[in-house]
Design a protein around this motif. Structure first.
Motif, PDB file in Angstrom:
ATOM      1  N   PHE A  59       2.154   6.586   3.344  1.00 21.30           N
ATOM      2  CA  PHE A  59       0.866   6.300   4.037  1.00 21.30           C
ATOM      3  C   PHE A  59      -0.457   7.166   3.507  1.00 21.30           C
ATOM      4  O   PHE A  59      -1.698   6.567   3.463  1.00 21.30           O
ATOM      5  CB  PHE A  59       0.562   6.511   5.436  1.00 21.30           C
ATOM      6  N   GLU A  62      -1.055   4.376  -0.003  1.00 18.07           N
ATOM      7  CA  GLU A  62      -2.296   3.850   0.238  1.00 18.07           C
ATOM      8  C   GLU A  62      -3.588   3.735   0.700  1.00 18.07           C
ATOM      9  O   GLU A  62      -4.251   3.342   0.950  1.00 18.07           O
ATOM     10  CB  GLU A  62      -0.765   3.083   1.019  1.00 18.07           C
ATOM     11  N   ASN A  63      -3.410   4.513   1.831  1.00 19.32           N
ATOM     12  CA  ASN A  63      -4.976   5.081   2.135  1.00 19.32           C
ATOM     13  C   ASN A  63      -6.132   5.819   1.491  1.00 19.32           C
ATOM     14  O   ASN A  63      -6.934   6.635   1.817  1.00 19.32           O
ATOM     15  CB  ASN A  63      -4.938   5.608   3.700  1.00 19.32           C
ATOM     16  N   TRP A  74      -8.093   4.965  12.047  1.00 22.36           N
ATOM     17  CA  TRP A  74      -7.715   3.717  11.412  1.00 22.36           C
ATOM     18  C   TRP A  74      -7.783   2.887  12.873  1.00 22.36           C
ATOM     19  O   TRP A  74      -8.176   2.441  13.466  1.00 22.36           O
ATOM     20  CB  TRP A  74      -5.854   4.191  12.068  1.00 22.36           C
ATOM     21  N   ASN A  78      -5.761  -0.530   8.079  1.00 21.34           N
ATOM     22  CA  ASN A  78      -6.524   0.909   6.760  1.00 21.34           C
ATOM     23  C   ASN A  78      -7.182   1.459   7.665  1.00 21.34           C
ATOM     24  O   ASN A  78      -7.675   1.826   8.125  1.00 21.34           O
ATOM     25  CB  ASN A  78      -6.738   0.479   5.999  1.00 21.34           C
ATOM     26  N   VAL A  79      -7.468   2.325   6.810  1.00 22.57           N
ATOM     27  CA  VAL A  79      -8.736   3.736   7.305  1.00 22.57           C
ATOM     28  C   VAL A  79      -9.971   3.445   7.408  1.00 22.57           C
ATOM     29  O   VAL A  79      -9.955   2.744   5.967  1.00 22.57           O
ATOM     30  CB  VAL A  79      -7.978   5.023   6.592  1.00 22.57           C
ATOM     31  N   ARG A  80     -10.821   3.416   8.392  1.00 28.32           N
ATOM     32  CA  ARG A  80     -12.126   2.723   7.766  1.00 28.32           C
ATOM     33  C   ARG A  80     -12.995   3.929   7.034  1.00 28.32           C
ATOM     34  O   ARG A  80     -13.830   3.859   6.412  1.00 28.32           O
ATOM     35  CB  ARG A  80     -12.789   2.548   8.522  1.00 28.32           C
ATOM     36  N   LYS A  82     -13.113   8.496   6.729  1.00 27.94           N
ATOM     37  CA  LYS A  82     -12.256   9.607   6.726  1.00 27.94           C
ATOM     38  C   LYS A  82     -13.630  11.260   6.481  1.00 27.94           C
ATOM     39  O   LYS A  82     -13.961  11.030   6.075  1.00 27.94           O
ATOM     40  CB  LYS A  82     -10.733   9.801   5.920  1.00 27.94           C
TER      41      LYS A  82
END
Length: 107
Positions: A59, A62-63, A74, A78-80, A82
């Motif tokens: 994770f 990948e993100n 999330w 995927n992570v939008r 952060k």
């Protein structure tokens, strides 16, 4: 905060969620977690998930999670967005409110 485990990840991985990413011995992570707990207490209907980065290396890669602590949005794929620097409870609260509206996360 709800701990991300294999079972909870299977439940939320296809949904939208706010996830706090940490490692157990990170002092800054512990401080960030205290801020997030204050935010949760202000609105008990809000769910923030707590993910131990050590258990989810794929994770993290990948993100492109670069460091901990991190708070991410999330979207079920995927992570939008952060955040790495938790400057204050007020700023963090405002950001989470913005994310909930922007990404249509139901509390």
């Amino acid at each position: 905060m709800k701990e991300v485990s294999k079972e909870t990840w299977d439940t939320i991985k296809n949904d939208k969620a706010i996830i706090f990413i940490h490692t157990p011995f990170c002092a800054t992570c512990q401080l960030a977690e205290k801020m997030l707990r204050v935010i949760e207490e202000a609105d008990p209907s809000r769910v923030i998930y707590r993910m131990n980065a050590s258990f989810y290396p794929d994770f993290m890669i990948e993100n492109k999670i670069e460091s901990v602590p991190a708070v991410v949005i999330w979207d079920g794929d995927n992570v939008r967005d952060k955040l790495y620097a938790m400057e204050s409870v007020t700023k963090l609260y405002g950001l989470i409110e913005d994310w909930e509206q922007k990404w249509n996360i139901l509390k």
